[in-house]
Design an enzyme around this catalytic site. Sequence first.
Site, PDB file in Angstrom:
ATOM      1  N   ASP A  93       2.912   5.428   3.134  1.00  0.00           N
ATOM      2  CA  ASP A  93       1.624   4.765   3.218  1.00  0.00           C
ATOM      3  C   ASP A  93       0.656   5.802   3.792  1.00  0.00           C
ATOM      4  OD1 ASP A  93      -0.409   2.761   3.551  1.00  0.00           O
ATOM      5  OD2 ASP A  93       0.186   2.608   5.651  1.00  0.00           O
ATOM      6  N   ASP A  95      -3.035   4.994   5.229  1.00  0.00           N
ATOM      7  CA  ASP A  95      -3.829   4.505   6.357  1.00  0.00           C
ATOM      8  C   ASP A  95      -2.940   4.051   7.502  1.00  0.00           C
ATOM      9  OD1 ASP A  95      -5.996   4.976   4.753  1.00  0.00           O
ATOM     10  OD2 ASP A  95      -6.301   2.875   4.204  1.00  0.00           O
ATOM     11  N   ARG A 138     -13.444  -7.363   1.014  1.00  0.00           N
ATOM     12  CA  ARG A 138     -13.935  -6.271   1.867  1.00  0.00           C
ATOM     13  C   ARG A 138     -14.959  -5.412   1.129  1.00  0.00           C
ATOM     14  NH1 ARG A 138      -8.449  -3.612   3.991  1.00  0.00           N
ATOM     15  NH2 ARG A 138      -7.738  -4.343   1.958  1.00  0.00           N
ATOM     16  N   SER A 182      -0.794   3.996  -1.586  1.00  0.00           N
ATOM     17  CA  SER A 182      -1.784   3.392  -0.696  1.00  0.00           C
ATOM     18  C   SER A 182      -2.607   2.311  -1.374  1.00  0.00           C
ATOM     19  CB  SER A 182      -2.720   4.491  -0.174  1.00  0.00           C
ATOM     20  OG  SER A 182      -3.765   3.941   0.605  1.00  0.00           O
ATOM     21  N   GLY A 183      -2.989   1.334  -0.566  1.00  0.00           N
ATOM     22  CA  GLY A 183      -3.940   0.332  -1.013  1.00  0.00           C
ATOM     23  C   GLY A 183      -5.359   0.822  -0.825  1.00  0.00           C
ATOM     24  N   LYS A 231       2.750  -2.055  -4.100  1.00  0.00           N
ATOM     25  CA  LYS A 231       3.451  -0.863  -3.623  1.00  0.00           C
ATOM     26  C   LYS A 231       4.907  -0.895  -4.057  1.00  0.00           C
ATOM     27  CE  LYS A 231       0.562   0.362   0.329  1.00  0.00           C
ATOM     28  NZ  LYS A 231       0.489   0.610   1.781  1.00  0.00           N
TER      29      LYS A 231
END
Length: 302
Positions: A93, A95, A138, A182-183, A231
Amino acid sequence: MAGLQIQLSRLHSSHPSPSLSFRPLLRSSRLLLSPASFSGSRFSFSCLRDRLSVVVMAAPVQPDQRPPTLHDNSLPTKEVLEIWRGAEAVCFDVDSTVCLDEGIDELAEFCGAGQVVAEWTRRAMGGSVPFEEALAARLNLFKPSLAQVNDFLIKKPPRLSPGIADLMKKLKAENINVYLISGGFRQMINPVASILGIPHENIYANELLFGCSGEFVGFNTEEPTSRSGGKAVAVESIKKKHGYKLLVMIGDGATDLEARRPGGADLFICYGGVQLRESVAAKADWLVFNFQDLIESFGVCN
């Protein structure tokens, strides 16, 4: 005696001991700091040993963070170590794992919507909201333009987690392939991959979309990482495509934990050095607060 206890309590509160979350930073920097250096909750320095033009900063201690000794899985079992040492690929990942920050939170802060977006991030990473719902919500709160993203990348370079560069070097020395899953957004992760020497084709992430005038129009919903379970899908694709027999996933969130399933990651290592998410840490095969532990685990059997 009561008066002495009160004085000692006051002394402790005014000069708190360094948190466990700072240990990897101290070890990787090889600097000697006096207790006075810890009078604040944050401190920073240039990580000269790695010769990276990246400022490494210790993240503030989270209110719910506990000492690692309270977690049964902070010490790996024999089986866990065997999988880790035998892995052909490791997926990270980005972040709050490879980097200290949550990229979308930092971009939102830069665009003036930091607090409200950060709350959505906490809900998404804890698994209480479907990831695709949280991602769309977001982005729609601040709708970053291409000009803002480019300005952000110039003014806010990546902040690598302490010890991650050394771990990447060790994995490369062991001929273990590394992927970033990653998202977050490819536009923000490409620079991280370049710093760490990871091929850009080994990045699985979302992509921001812009119109002809650079205005925000959305994100690529075809990317598997744009939705819940994405993921895991990416990990399964990597494993099948390259024929890896053993693959490890390292991260801090619920979406990382999802990657450990039949056909996907064979091992999930929860990194709690930046954010400790109790619900995720409790289900991990191995909980680490320091990337140095992963490096040293190779040396035990060599």
